[in-house]
Design an enzyme around this catalytic site. Sequence first.
Site, PDB file in Angstrom:
ATOM      1  N   GLN A 207      -9.781  -4.025  -3.988  1.00  0.00           N
ATOM      2  CA  GLN A 207     -11.100  -3.670  -3.459  1.00  0.00           C
ATOM      3  C   GLN A 207     -12.194  -3.933  -4.491  1.00  0.00           C
ATOM      4  OE1 GLN A 207     -12.024  -2.281  -0.290  1.00  0.00           O
ATOM      5  NE2 GLN A 207     -13.987  -2.941  -1.114  1.00  0.00           N
TER       6      GLN A 207
ATOM      7  N   HIS B  34      -7.219   1.170  -6.585  1.00  0.00           N
ATOM      8  CA  HIS B  34      -7.401   0.207  -5.488  1.00  0.00           C
ATOM      9  C   HIS B  34      -8.018  -1.069  -6.086  1.00  0.00           C
ATOM     10  CE1 HIS B  34      -7.663  -1.388  -1.590  1.00  0.00           C
ATOM     11  NE2 HIS B  34      -8.588  -0.632  -1.047  1.00  0.00           N
TER      12      HIS B  34
ATOM     13  N   ARG C 140       0.892  -1.166   0.000  1.00  0.00           N
ATOM     14  CA  ARG C 140       0.000   0.000   0.000  1.00  0.00           C
ATOM     15  C   ARG C 140       0.926   1.210   0.000  1.00  0.00           C
ATOM     16  NH1 ARG C 140      -5.417   0.999   3.375  1.00  0.00           N
ATOM     17  NH2 ARG C 140      -6.077  -0.267   1.597  1.00  0.00           N
TER      18      ARG C 140
ATOM     19  N   ARG D 148     -13.197  -9.177   0.774  1.00  0.00           N
ATOM     20  CA  ARG D 148     -11.777  -8.846   0.575  1.00  0.00           C
ATOM     21  C   ARG D 148     -10.943 -10.104   0.822  1.00  0.00           C
ATOM     22  NH1 ARG D 148      -9.860  -3.698   0.832  1.00  0.00           N
ATOM     23  NH2 ARG D 148      -7.997  -4.703  -0.004  1.00  0.00           N
TER      24      ARG D 148
ATOM     25  N   CYS E 268     -16.374   0.874   0.320  1.00  0.00           N
ATOM     26  CA  CYS E 268     -15.191   0.045   0.619  1.00  0.00           C
ATOM     27  C   CYS E 268     -14.791   0.104   2.082  1.00  0.00           C
ATOM     28  CB  CYS E 268     -14.029   0.446  -0.286  1.00  0.00           C
ATOM     29  SG  CYS E 268     -13.391   2.107   0.018  1.00  0.00           S
TER      30      CYS E 268
ATOM     31  N   ASP F 291     -17.551   6.564  -1.393  1.00  0.00           N
ATOM     32  CA  ASP F 291     -16.328   6.385  -0.609  1.00  0.00           C
ATOM     33  C   ASP F 291     -16.113   7.666   0.197  1.00  0.00           C
ATOM     34  OD1 ASP F 291     -13.864   5.449   0.331  1.00  0.00           O
ATOM     35  OD2 ASP F 291     -12.781   5.864  -1.530  1.00  0.00           O
TER      36      ASP F 291
HETATM   37  N1   CP Z   1     -11.180  -0.752   2.083  1.00  0.00           N
HETATM   38  C1   CP Z   1      -9.916  -0.826   2.502  1.00  0.00           C
HETATM   39  O1   CP Z   1      -8.951  -0.970   1.717  1.00  0.00           O
HETATM   40  O2   CP Z   1      -9.781  -0.752   3.850  1.00  0.00           O
HETATM   41  P1   CP Z   1      -8.434  -0.584   4.678  1.00  0.00           P
HETATM   42  O3   CP Z   1      -7.933   0.819   4.406  1.00  0.00           O
HETATM   43  O4   CP Z   1      -8.834  -0.782   6.096  1.00  0.00           O
HETATM   44  O5   CP Z   1      -7.438  -1.597   4.199  1.00  0.00           O
HETATM   45  N1  NVA Z   2     -10.192   6.433  -1.126  1.00  0.00           N
HETATM   46  C1  NVA Z   2      -9.790   5.920   0.165  1.00  0.00           C
HETATM   47  C2  NVA Z   2      -9.949   4.437   0.217  1.00  0.00           C
HETATM   48  C3  NVA Z   2      -9.616   3.819   1.537  1.00  0.00           C
HETATM   49  C4  NVA Z   2      -9.685   2.322   1.518  1.00  0.00           C
HETATM   50  C5  NVA Z   2      -8.360   6.321   0.455  1.00  0.00           C
HETATM   51  O1  NVA Z   2      -7.510   6.275  -0.457  1.00  0.00           O
HETATM   52  O2  NVA Z   2      -8.078   6.707   1.597  1.00  0.00           O
END
Ligand code: CP
Ligand code: NVA
Length: 310
Positions: free
Chosen positions: A141, A138, A111, A296, A268, A229
């Site tokens: 997801q 992402h 990430r 997930r 998500c 989101d």
């Molecule tokens: N939706 C998602 O990716 O959640 P986290 O940020 O908790 O991993």
């Molecule tokens: N759009 C959000 C998604 C979190 C899972 C972010 O990038 O923070």
Amino acid sequence: MASKSSPRHFIDIADLDSKTLRRIIDAAHAMKKAGKRVPPALRPKGIEDASLVMIFEKPSTRTRVSFDIAMRQLGGESLSLNHTDLQLGRGESVADTARVLSRYADAIMIRANAHATVLGLAEHATIPVINGLTEKSHPCQIMADIQTFEEHLGNIKGRTIAWVGDGNNVAVSWMHAAARFGFMLRLACPKSLFPEDEALEWARTEKAAVAVSDDPEKAVRGADCVVTDTWVSMGQSDAAKRKKLLAPFAVDAKLMGKAAKGAIFMHCLPAYRGHEVSADVIDGPQSVIWDEAENRLHAQKAILAWCLGA
Ligand code: CP
Ligand code: NVA
């Protein structure tokens, strides 16, 4: 494990063909059915000796925990690291990090703050690299989201998804998926928060059924699924400005009422009730967010299995 010379990276849904993606989704459905003990037919060969290294430059609950448990349920193991634990956090190059981790592990999930970091790792790693979220996309997801849609409403091909809110990283992966899975995606975002031009141009080139407007009702009317989101993604600092811009894009019961009969609501997570979605929608009967979060785990097992050669 997968051939060391051509690792199967999972960086963007756009990078994979429709047939491969369908295979991964079908595997995700099968993984869920199988439960905790993944049957040998669904496991990649040699998984008992496989390790996944996970690197987090941003916080995570779902991605961190579901990848860890997914790897265990497949029969392998994982290691979760914050980037500040690594020399990467104090200037060792992405390329050297990729080369070193490739000598220890069988796959990397990251990430990252910058999408370029994921691309750099993939360029120099001899093992698969998985995108666990960047500022641009992402993909893991959206694989879970497609699994969730199909569980509730059947094959997603030809159906209509409405995205209401920020044209962010998650929205871009939905756009990639619309092209590859053949569904209609209608996005409603404030004009200044439309998905980035690169993604819009990609959708045009791919002739994807993607429509963008700043009209939430138009996007939601008759849709099979409404998605939103957070208004403030990780790493963004202009929260007050975004909240003001996005206030007319909140998903509430009135907006949800414009969707098709039997439509579902997805998010998500993490969610901020009273901002991007009202509590009566996210906690109401059309919401499938807990299935989505659970999936997930199953989608990740399917992605890992594909990356590792299943
Ligand atoms: N939706 C998602 O990716 O959640 P986290 O940020 O908790 O991993
Ligand atoms: N759009 C959000 C998604 C979190 C899972 C972010 O990038 O923070």
